[in-house]
Design a protein around this motif. Structure first.
Motif, PDB file in Angstrom:
ATOM      1  N   MET A  93       6.643  -9.432 -33.293  1.00 41.83           N
ATOM      2  CA  MET A  93       7.309  -8.162 -33.595  1.00 41.83           C
ATOM      3  C   MET A  93       6.312  -7.009 -33.690  1.00 41.83           C
ATOM      4  O   MET A  93       6.606  -5.874 -33.303  1.00 41.83           O
ATOM      5  CB  MET A  93       8.098  -8.274 -34.903  1.00 41.83           C
ATOM      6  CG  MET A  93       9.280  -9.233 -34.857  1.00 41.83           C
ATOM      7  SD  MET A  93      10.568  -8.756 -33.656  1.00 41.83           S
ATOM      8  CE  MET A  93      10.231  -9.932 -32.341  1.00 41.83           C
ATOM      9  N   ASP A  94       5.108  -7.297 -34.204  1.00 44.65           N
ATOM     10  CA  ASP A  94       4.065  -6.260 -34.260  1.00 44.65           C
ATOM     11  C   ASP A  94       3.712  -5.769 -32.865  1.00 44.65           C
ATOM     12  O   ASP A  94       3.520  -4.573 -32.634  1.00 44.65           O
ATOM     13  CB  ASP A  94       2.807  -6.802 -34.937  1.00 44.65           C
ATOM     14  CG  ASP A  94       2.943  -6.897 -36.449  1.00 44.65           C
ATOM     15  OD1 ASP A  94       3.923  -6.353 -36.997  1.00 44.65           O
ATOM     16  OD2 ASP A  94       2.073  -7.517 -37.076  1.00 44.65           O
ATOM     17  N   ARG A  95       3.620  -6.705 -31.906  1.00 39.54           N
ATOM     18  CA  ARG A  95       3.275  -6.310 -30.532  1.00 39.54           C
ATOM     19  C   ARG A  95       4.391  -5.458 -29.930  1.00 39.54           C
ATOM     20  O   ARG A  95       4.129  -4.488 -29.222  1.00 39.54           O
ATOM     21  CB  ARG A  95       3.048  -7.556 -29.671  1.00 39.54           C
ATOM     22  CG  ARG A  95       1.979  -8.541 -30.154  1.00 39.54           C
ATOM     23  CD  ARG A  95       0.579  -8.005 -30.090  1.00 39.54           C
ATOM     24  NE  ARG A  95       0.268  -7.071 -31.149  1.00 39.54           N
ATOM     25  CZ  ARG A  95       0.048  -7.429 -32.441  1.00 39.54           C
ATOM     26  NH1 ARG A  95       0.159  -8.688 -32.808  1.00 39.54           N
ATOM     27  NH2 ARG A  95      -0.268  -6.524 -33.332  1.00 39.54           N
ATOM     28  N   ASP A  98       4.186  -1.948 -31.569  1.00 38.49           N
ATOM     29  CA  ASP A  98       3.049  -1.182 -31.040  1.00 38.49           C
ATOM     30  C   ASP A  98       3.338  -0.681 -29.626  1.00 38.49           C
ATOM     31  O   ASP A  98       3.029   0.460 -29.279  1.00 38.49           O
ATOM     32  CB  ASP A  98       1.781  -2.043 -31.024  1.00 38.49           C
ATOM     33  CG  ASP A  98       1.282  -2.359 -32.429  1.00 38.49           C
ATOM     34  OD1 ASP A  98       1.801  -1.770 -33.396  1.00 38.49           O
ATOM     35  OD2 ASP A  98       0.372  -3.200 -32.556  1.00 38.49           O
ATOM     36  N   GLY A  99       3.923  -1.553 -28.828  1.00 43.40           N
ATOM     37  CA  GLY A  99       4.254  -1.165 -27.457  1.00 43.40           C
ATOM     38  C   GLY A  99       5.269  -0.037 -27.415  1.00 43.40           C
ATOM     39  O   GLY A  99       5.158   0.885 -26.603  1.00 43.40           O
ATOM     40  N   LEU A 125      -2.559   1.634 -25.580  1.00 40.89           N
ATOM     41  CA  LEU A 125      -1.493   0.645 -25.484  1.00 40.89           C
ATOM     42  C   LEU A 125      -2.024  -0.683 -24.953  1.00 40.89           C
ATOM     43  O   LEU A 125      -1.807  -1.744 -25.556  1.00 40.89           O
ATOM     44  CB  LEU A 125      -0.386   1.171 -24.570  1.00 40.89           C
ATOM     45  CG  LEU A 125       0.722   0.188 -24.169  1.00 40.89           C
ATOM     46  CD1 LEU A 125       1.434  -0.352 -25.390  1.00 40.89           C
ATOM     47  CD2 LEU A 125       1.716   0.864 -23.228  1.00 40.89           C
ATOM     48  N   VAL A 126      -2.713  -0.626 -23.822  1.00 41.97           N
ATOM     49  CA  VAL A 126      -3.237  -1.854 -23.218  1.00 41.97           C
ATOM     50  C   VAL A 126      -4.281  -2.498 -24.128  1.00 41.97           C
ATOM     51  O   VAL A 126      -4.278  -3.714 -24.359  1.00 41.97           O
ATOM     52  CB  VAL A 126      -3.842  -1.562 -21.835  1.00 41.97           C
ATOM     53  CG1 VAL A 126      -4.507  -2.816 -21.269  1.00 41.97           C
ATOM     54  CG2 VAL A 126      -2.769  -1.052 -20.880  1.00 41.97           C
ATOM     55  N   ALA A 127      -5.179  -1.672 -24.678  1.00 43.53           N
ATOM     56  CA  ALA A 127      -6.245  -2.202 -25.524  1.00 43.53           C
ATOM     57  C   ALA A 127      -5.692  -2.848 -26.791  1.00 43.53           C
ATOM     58  O   ALA A 127      -6.201  -3.880 -27.244  1.00 43.53           O
ATOM     59  CB  ALA A 127      -7.224  -1.090 -25.887  1.00 43.53           C
ATOM     60  N   ALA A 128      -4.633  -2.264 -27.363  1.00 43.56           N
ATOM     61  CA  ALA A 128      -4.029  -2.842 -28.562  1.00 43.56           C
ATOM     62  C   ALA A 128      -3.508  -4.244 -28.293  1.00 43.56           C
ATOM     63  O   ALA A 128      -3.675  -5.158 -29.111  1.00 43.56           O
ATOM     64  CB  ALA A 128      -2.901  -1.945 -29.060  1.00 43.56           C
ATOM     65  N   GLU A 129      -2.885  -4.432 -27.132  1.00 45.79           N
ATOM     66  CA  GLU A 129      -2.378  -5.757 -26.788  1.00 45.79           C
ATOM     67  C   GLU A 129      -3.524  -6.740 -26.543  1.00 45.79           C
ATOM     68  O   GLU A 129      -3.449  -7.905 -26.937  1.00 45.79           O
ATOM     69  CB  GLU A 129      -1.479  -5.664 -25.546  1.00 45.79           C
ATOM     70  CG  GLU A 129      -0.296  -4.709 -25.688  1.00 45.79           C
ATOM     71  CD  GLU A 129       0.593  -5.059 -26.862  1.00 45.79           C
ATOM     72  OE1 GLU A 129       0.917  -6.243 -27.046  1.00 45.79           O
ATOM     73  OE2 GLU A 129       0.974  -4.133 -27.607  1.00 45.79           O
ATOM     74  N   VAL A 130      -4.593  -6.266 -25.918  1.00 50.92           N
ATOM     75  CA  VAL A 130      -5.743  -7.135 -25.634  1.00 50.92           C
ATOM     76  C   VAL A 130      -6.468  -7.508 -26.929  1.00 50.92           C
ATOM     77  O   VAL A 130      -6.932  -8.642 -27.088  1.00 50.92           O
ATOM     78  CB  VAL A 130      -6.711  -6.471 -24.640  1.00 50.92           C
ATOM     79  CG1 VAL A 130      -7.950  -7.345 -24.429  1.00 50.92           C
ATOM     80  CG2 VAL A 130      -6.018  -6.228 -23.303  1.00 50.92           C
ATOM     81  N   VAL A 131      -6.562  -6.556 -27.864  1.00 52.23           N
ATOM     82  CA  VAL A 131      -7.181  -6.851 -29.156  1.00 52.23           C
ATOM     83  C   VAL A 131      -6.443  -8.007 -29.832  1.00 52.23           C
ATOM     84  O   VAL A 131      -7.047  -8.948 -30.344  1.00 52.23           O
ATOM     85  CB  VAL A 131      -7.171  -5.600 -30.063  1.00 52.23           C
ATOM     86  CG1 VAL A 131      -7.472  -5.980 -31.517  1.00 52.23           C
ATOM     87  CG2 VAL A 131      -8.194  -4.587 -29.579  1.00 52.23           C
ATOM     88  N   SER A 132      -5.121  -7.928 -29.826  1.00 54.07           N
ATOM     89  CA  SER A 132      -4.315  -8.985 -30.429  1.00 54.07           C
ATOM     90  C   SER A 132      -4.457 -10.298 -29.668  1.00 54.07           C
ATOM     91  O   SER A 132      -4.605 -11.370 -30.270  1.00 54.07           O
ATOM     92  CB  SER A 132      -2.844  -8.557 -30.454  1.00 54.07           C
ATOM     93  OG  SER A 132      -2.025  -9.608 -30.907  1.00 54.07           O
TER      94      SER A 132
END
Length: 205
Positions: A93-95, A98-99, A125-132
């Motif tokens: 849900m966090d992802r 954020d998206g 946006l892309v970096a946040a998903e990659v960090v996770s």
């Protein structure tokens, strides 16, 4: 310092949220329900308000929804601890949240003609998903990966600051914050990769 402030902030908020969490548990609500409702609120606020430039109202809704993100954790503790599915649902849900936030922001910047800042939002946006993903993949390899200058709490704080600067009409405030967020998120990916590499090399040697 950022990690300390994040932990200290959570401890302070917990004093207010824990009694609410215990009451909700007694009423029969589950932490998973609160997680889903909070995510729906974030997605709705982002998709319906941000593309119209109503960042002030969107920021208010997202702030309230972030409180529900803390509340579901307090409810899980009140019931004796997180379940494995609850942890998976919370991360998922966090992802999505954020998206929705960054995607809606990028769309609004595109339709208003601010293509330069839109690039910063897309990088974030892309970096946040990659960090996770980096953390999840590292943990699947048996190593910890909770490091970096821009974890989720810090990213949300930066977005909140950017929203406030826009509401108060600070010139280039939102743009500067988004580029800081983009840079910090990319740096965090590098930090996590280096951190995991050192752990794996140490284990292999």
């Amino acid at each position: 310092m950022a990690k300390f402030l994040s932990v200290a902030g959570r401890a302070t908020v917990s004093k207010f949220l824990d009694p609410v969490a215990r009451r909700l548990v007694r009423l029969g609500l589950s932490a998973n329900t609160v997680t889903i409702v909070g995510t729906i609120a974030v997605v709705a606020g982002s998709v319906l308000l941000v593309p119209r430039g109503e960042l002030g109202w969107a920021l208010l809704i997202v702030t309230v929804a972030v409180c529900t993100d803390l509340l579901d954790g307090a409810m899980a503790r009140a019931k004796g601890g997180d379940t494995r599915f609850g942890a998976l649902l919370d991360s998922t849900m966090d992802r999505i949240a954020d998206g929705a936030i960054l995607g809606s922001l990028a769309y609004w910047l595109a339709i208003t003609g601010d293509r330069v800042t839109m690039v910063a939002a897309l990088i974030s946006l892309v970096a946040a998903e990659v960090v996770s993903y980096t953390k999840a993949r590292a943990e699947s390899l048996g190593v910890r990966c909770d490091v970096g200058i821009a974890e989720r709490a810090e990213r949300l704080v930066l977005l909140g600051i950017g929203g406030l600067l826009y509401v108060f009409s600070v010139p280039y405030g939102l743009s500067v914050v988004l580029w800081i967020l983009a840079a910090a998120s990319v740096v965090t990916i590098g930090q996590r990769l280096i951190y995991v590499k050192r752990q794996l090399n140490g284990a292999e040697s």
